[in-house]
Design an enzyme around this catalytic site. Structure first.
Site, PDB file in Angstrom:
ATOM      1  N   SER A  56       7.903  10.860  -1.507  1.00 40.16           N
ATOM      2  CA  SER A  56       7.486  11.919  -0.573  1.00 40.16           C
ATOM      3  C   SER A  56       6.734  11.370   0.634  1.00 40.16           C
ATOM      4  CB  SER A  56       6.637  12.974  -1.281  1.00 40.16           C
ATOM      5  OG  SER A  56       5.567  12.362  -1.962  1.00 40.16           O
ATOM      6  N   GLY A  66       3.320  11.846  -7.313  1.00 42.81           N
ATOM      7  CA  GLY A  66       4.051  10.859  -8.099  1.00 42.81           C
ATOM      8  C   GLY A  66       4.939   9.971  -7.240  1.00 42.81           C
ATOM      9  N   ARG A  86       0.824  -1.214   0.000  1.00 41.08           N
ATOM     10  CA  ARG A  86       0.000   0.000   0.000  1.00 41.08           C
ATOM     11  C   ARG A  86       0.862   1.269   0.000  1.00 41.08           C
ATOM     12  NH1 ARG A  86      -3.344   2.131   4.883  1.00 41.08           N
ATOM     13  NH2 ARG A  86      -4.876   3.476   3.884  1.00 41.08           N
ATOM     14  N   HIS A 118       0.413   4.722  -2.093  1.00 38.89           N
ATOM     15  CA  HIS A 118       0.232   6.045  -1.465  1.00 38.89           C
ATOM     16  C   HIS A 118       1.338   7.008  -1.856  1.00 38.89           C
ATOM     17  CE1 HIS A 118      -2.999   5.359   1.831  1.00 38.89           C
ATOM     18  NE2 HIS A 118      -3.260   4.674   0.752  1.00 38.89           N
ATOM     19  N   ASP A 119       2.517   6.476  -2.148  1.00 35.64           N
ATOM     20  CA  ASP A 119       3.579   7.359  -2.632  1.00 35.64           C
ATOM     21  C   ASP A 119       3.210   7.875  -4.023  1.00 35.64           C
ATOM     22  OD1 ASP A 119       6.028   8.711  -2.706  1.00 35.64           O
ATOM     23  OD2 ASP A 119       6.986   7.075  -3.800  1.00 35.64           O
ATOM     24  N   VAL A 133       0.342  10.619  -4.660  1.00 36.15           N
ATOM     25  CA  VAL A 133       0.537  11.990  -4.159  1.00 36.15           C
ATOM     26  C   VAL A 133       1.880  12.499  -4.687  1.00 36.15           C
ATOM     27  CG1 VAL A 133       0.617  13.446  -2.096  1.00 36.15           C
ATOM     28  CG2 VAL A 133      -0.725  11.327  -2.070  1.00 36.15           C
ATOM     29  N   HIS A 156      -6.168  -5.569  -2.702  1.00 33.63           N
ATOM     30  CA  HIS A 156      -6.873  -5.794  -1.441  1.00 33.63           C
ATOM     31  C   HIS A 156      -7.035  -7.273  -1.128  1.00 33.63           C
ATOM     32  CE1 HIS A 156      -8.667  -1.458  -1.494  1.00 33.63           C
ATOM     33  NE2 HIS A 156      -7.397  -1.498  -1.172  1.00 33.63           N
ATOM     34  N   THR A 157      -6.440  -8.114  -1.946  1.00 27.65           N
ATOM     35  CA  THR A 157      -6.405  -9.541  -1.637  1.00 27.65           C
ATOM     36  C   THR A 157      -5.506  -9.813  -0.435  1.00 27.65           C
ATOM     37  OG1 THR A 157      -5.812 -11.732  -2.455  1.00 27.65           O
ATOM     38  CG2 THR A 157      -4.552  -9.929  -3.350  1.00 27.65           C
ATOM     39  N   SER A 194      -7.698 -15.614   3.693  1.00 28.38           N
ATOM     40  CA  SER A 194      -6.519 -15.670   2.815  1.00 28.38           C
ATOM     41  C   SER A 194      -5.840 -14.300   2.756  1.00 28.38           C
ATOM     42  CB  SER A 194      -6.886 -16.182   1.414  1.00 28.38           C
ATOM     43  OG  SER A 194      -7.342 -15.170   0.582  1.00 28.38           O
ATOM     44  N   ASP A 210      -4.304 -13.799  -4.179  1.00 26.81           N
ATOM     45  CA  ASP A 210      -5.155 -14.661  -5.002  1.00 26.81           C
ATOM     46  C   ASP A 210      -6.347 -13.845  -5.513  1.00 26.81           C
ATOM     47  OD1 ASP A 210      -6.842 -14.369  -2.799  1.00 26.81           O
ATOM     48  OD2 ASP A 210      -6.282 -16.298  -1.939  1.00 26.81           O
ATOM     49  N   ASN A 235      -2.840   8.313   5.939  1.00 30.51           N
ATOM     50  CA  ASN A 235      -1.534   7.660   6.060  1.00 30.51           C
ATOM     51  C   ASN A 235      -1.226   7.202   7.487  1.00 30.51           C
ATOM     52  OD1 ASN A 235      -0.718   7.579   3.394  1.00 30.51           O
ATOM     53  ND2 ASN A 235       0.156   9.650   3.449  1.00 30.51           N
ATOM     54  N   ASP A 267      -9.692  -9.848   3.135  1.00 26.16           N
ATOM     55  CA  ASP A 267      -9.988 -11.060   2.368  1.00 26.16           C
ATOM     56  C   ASP A 267      -9.917 -12.213   3.372  1.00 26.16           C
ATOM     57  OD1 ASP A 267     -10.106 -13.118   0.578  1.00 26.16           O
ATOM     58  OD2 ASP A 267      -8.400 -12.477  -0.634  1.00 26.16           O
TER      59      ASP A 267
HETATM   60  C1  HEM Z   1      -8.773   2.285  -5.731  1.00 28.01           C
HETATM   61  C2  HEM Z   1      -8.682   3.039  -4.681  1.00 28.01           C
HETATM   62  C3  HEM Z   1      -8.294   2.519  -3.329  1.00 28.01           C
HETATM   63  C4  HEM Z   1      -8.900   2.822  -2.168  1.00 28.01           C
HETATM   64  C5  HEM Z   1     -10.088   3.734  -1.980  1.00 28.01           C
HETATM   65  C6  HEM Z   1      -8.215   2.109  -1.126  1.00 28.01           C
HETATM   66  C7  HEM Z   1      -8.524   2.179   0.219  1.00 28.01           C
HETATM   67  C8  HEM Z   1      -7.944   1.426   1.210  1.00 28.01           C
HETATM   68  C9  HEM Z   1      -8.297   1.481   2.596  1.00 28.01           C
HETATM   69  C10 HEM Z   1      -9.319   2.400   3.211  1.00 28.01           C
HETATM   70  C11 HEM Z   1      -7.551   0.555   3.255  1.00 28.01           C
HETATM   71  C12 HEM Z   1      -7.606   0.212   4.736  1.00 28.01           C
HETATM   72  C13 HEM Z   1      -6.712   1.114   5.552  1.00 28.01           C
HETATM   73  C14 HEM Z   1      -6.925   0.873   7.017  1.00 28.01           C
HETATM   74  O1  HEM Z   1      -8.007   1.184   7.518  1.00 28.01           O
HETATM   75  O2  HEM Z   1      -6.001   0.389   7.699  1.00 28.01           O
HETATM   76  C15 HEM Z   1      -6.710  -0.073   2.278  1.00 28.01           C
HETATM   77  C16 HEM Z   1      -5.824  -1.060   2.544  1.00 28.01           C
HETATM   78  C17 HEM Z   1      -4.975  -1.588   1.620  1.00 28.01           C
HETATM   79  N1  HEM Z   1      -4.839  -1.194   0.315  1.00 28.01           N
HETATM   80 FE1  HEM Z   1      -6.064   0.026  -0.689  1.00 28.01          FE
HETATM   81  N2  HEM Z   1      -7.198   1.382  -1.677  1.00 28.01           N
HETATM   82  C18 HEM Z   1      -7.205   1.604  -3.023  1.00 28.01           C
HETATM   83  C19 HEM Z   1      -6.302   1.107  -3.930  1.00 28.01           C
HETATM   84  C20 HEM Z   1      -5.235   0.319  -3.599  1.00 28.01           C
HETATM   85  C21 HEM Z   1      -4.183  -0.032  -4.495  1.00 28.01           C
HETATM   86  C22 HEM Z   1      -4.033   0.492  -5.923  1.00 28.01           C
HETATM   87  C23 HEM Z   1      -3.346  -0.857  -3.817  1.00 28.01           C
HETATM   88  C24 HEM Z   1      -2.074  -1.498  -4.278  1.00 28.01           C
HETATM   89  C25 HEM Z   1      -1.844  -1.902  -5.483  1.00 28.01           C
HETATM   90  C26 HEM Z   1      -3.896  -1.033  -2.497  1.00 28.01           C
HETATM   91  C27 HEM Z   1      -3.374  -1.847  -1.531  1.00 28.01           C
HETATM   92  C28 HEM Z   1      -3.864  -1.950  -0.250  1.00 28.01           C
HETATM   93  C29 HEM Z   1      -3.360  -2.902   0.704  1.00 28.01           C
HETATM   94  C30 HEM Z   1      -2.311  -3.959   0.445  1.00 28.01           C
HETATM   95  C31 HEM Z   1      -4.045  -2.667   1.892  1.00 28.01           C
HETATM   96  C32 HEM Z   1      -3.847  -3.385   3.229  1.00 28.01           C
HETATM   97  C33 HEM Z   1      -2.919  -2.549   4.093  1.00 28.01           C
HETATM   98  C34 HEM Z   1      -2.592  -3.187   5.430  1.00 28.01           C
HETATM   99  O3  HEM Z   1      -2.594  -4.413   5.547  1.00 28.01           O
HETATM  100  O4  HEM Z   1      -2.274  -2.422   6.352  1.00 28.01           O
HETATM  101  N3  HEM Z   1      -5.022  -0.278  -2.397  1.00 28.01           N
HETATM  102  N4  HEM Z   1      -6.975   0.489   1.043  1.00 28.01           N
END
Ligand code: HEM
Length: 327
Positions: A80, A76, A66, A70-71, A74, A195-196, A249, A254, A97, A246
């Site tokens: 940052s 690019g 993630r 996030h980098d 914002v 989000h898998t 898993s 996956d 963040n 997920d």
């Molecule tokens: C499409 C728009 C996206 C939104 C609105 C979004 C939103 C979020 C939110 C709200 C969380 C939970 C944060 C928390 O409460 O701890 C999260 C977790 C996560 N996001 Fe996204 N996300 C997006 C796209 C992405 C992308 C593009 C990736 C990576 C390719 C990604 C990877 C992850 C991962 C791996 C987690 C788990 C983080 C952890 O285990 O702490 N997300 N995302």
């Protein structure tokens, strides 16, 4: 006549250039193996350190994947997100963040790289390389990471607030937010597949359980059995509890998250929204039907595209010695 024709074609050419250059500049200066001559073991070092980290703290895979996202969204992909501010005004200090973790892992990788090749490998590239290792460590496919990013030296809290996409976002805005960064609708659905792995705080989706329209109601598009289950774990106003995005898993890369979305169990509105567009829905359906025939490869392709957003290359910016501080 010939002259004016020539004039107009020149003008056209210039205009084309004017409009095309920003698009072309996306990712310009990056290449696979950028450090081959200057730090030949750079990628192996990242792999080694990440191997050590993943073996003791596998739950960092989600946060570290993630972090690259996030980098990139914002200013690019220029590191940052890693900068500290003495007055707590950098991107790190923005609410979306707060839930990022793994900064120490980035420092650990950087320390190892500085030891081997001082001043060569940028923090922005470390984020991209680390992200690939998280995909691999969780069972995803490897992909070639383009490198050659330089580090920026500006990090602004409000930019993170404005540019990071909230989980409440609908499909129209999601598509627009990706498009303005050169990412397609396919990239949107593929990268949402990130989000898998990982977890979410209850607070990131509790509006869907308790207060969807401000009347104490739940989101009708979320499966009611799932709502009941989530309510057991997340009480109203819970700011600390983590849930698996997920379930079952959470550490495996996956297609199960796509399956959940199709069953109306996607945790965020932004995930459920992938059912509201024919292209994203068709992608989900296809991956589920074919057991993820292309998702694993698609993910690498889209990650590379994401890694090109707003990069700084050449002699601009710097290569930070310490990722949390400008030189
Ligand atoms: C499409 C728009 C996206 C939104 C609105 C979004 C939103 C979020 C939110 C709200 C969380 C939970 C944060 C928390 O409460 O701890 C999260 C977790 C996560 N996001 Fe996204 N996300 C997006 C796209 C992405 C992308 C593009 C990736 C990576 C390719 C990604 C990877 C992850 C991962 C791996 C987690 C788990 C983080 C952890 O285990 O702490 N997300 N995302």
């Amino acid at each position: 006549m010939a002259c004016s024709k020539l004039f107009f074609s020149c003008l056209l050419l210039q205009l084309t250039f004017l409009f095309l250059v920003p698009e072309v500049a996306h990712g310009q200066g990056l290449k696979v193996g950028f450090y081959q001559k200057t730090c030949p073991n750079a990628e192996a070092i990242v792999k080694e350190v990440m191997g050590q980290v993943m073996s003791v703290a596998p739950s960092l895979s989600g946060p570290l994947l993630r972090m690259h996202f996030h980098d990139c969204f914002v200013r690019g992909c220029e590191g940052s997100v890693l900068l500290n501010s003495p007055t707590n005004q950098s991107e790190k200090n923005a609410i979306p963040n707060f839930s990022l973790r793994g900064f120490q892992t980035i420092d650990r990788v950087k320390t190892a790289l500085e030891k081997a090749c001082p001043g060569i490998v940028s923090c922005a590239d470390i984020l991209a390389l680390v992200a690939r290792e998280t995909v691999l460590a969780t069972g995803g496919l490897s992909y070639d990471v383009e490198t050659g990013r330089r580090d920026g030296n500006v990090s602004i809290l409000n930019e993170a607030l404005n540019d990071l996409i909230p989980p409440t976002t609908n499909i129209t805005i999601l598509k627009a937010d990706f498009a303005k960064r050169g990412l397609s609708v396919k990239d949107l659905v593929v990268l949402s597949g990130g989000h898998t792995i990982g977890t979410s705080h209850c607070s990131s989706f509790s509006d869907r359980l308790y207060n969807f329209t401000g009347k104490g109601d739940a989101d009708p598009t979320l499966d009611s059995k799932y709502i009941a289950r989530l309510k057991l774990r997340c009480k109203p106003n819970d700011q600390t509890t983590l849930v698996e995005m997920d379930p079952g898993s959470v550490r495996t890369f996956d297609i199960k998250y796509f399956d959940l979305i199709q069953k109306r169990r996607g945790l965020f509105t932004s995930d459920s929204a992938l059912l509201d567009d024919s292209e994203t829905k068709a992608y989900l359906d296809l991956q589920i039907k074919t057991g993820g025939s292309t998702f694993f490869e698609d993910f690498g392709v889209s990650m590379v595209k994401m890694g090109r957003i707003g990069v700084i290359t050449g002699t601009a910016g710097e290569v930070r010695k310490v990722c949390s501080k400008v030189n």
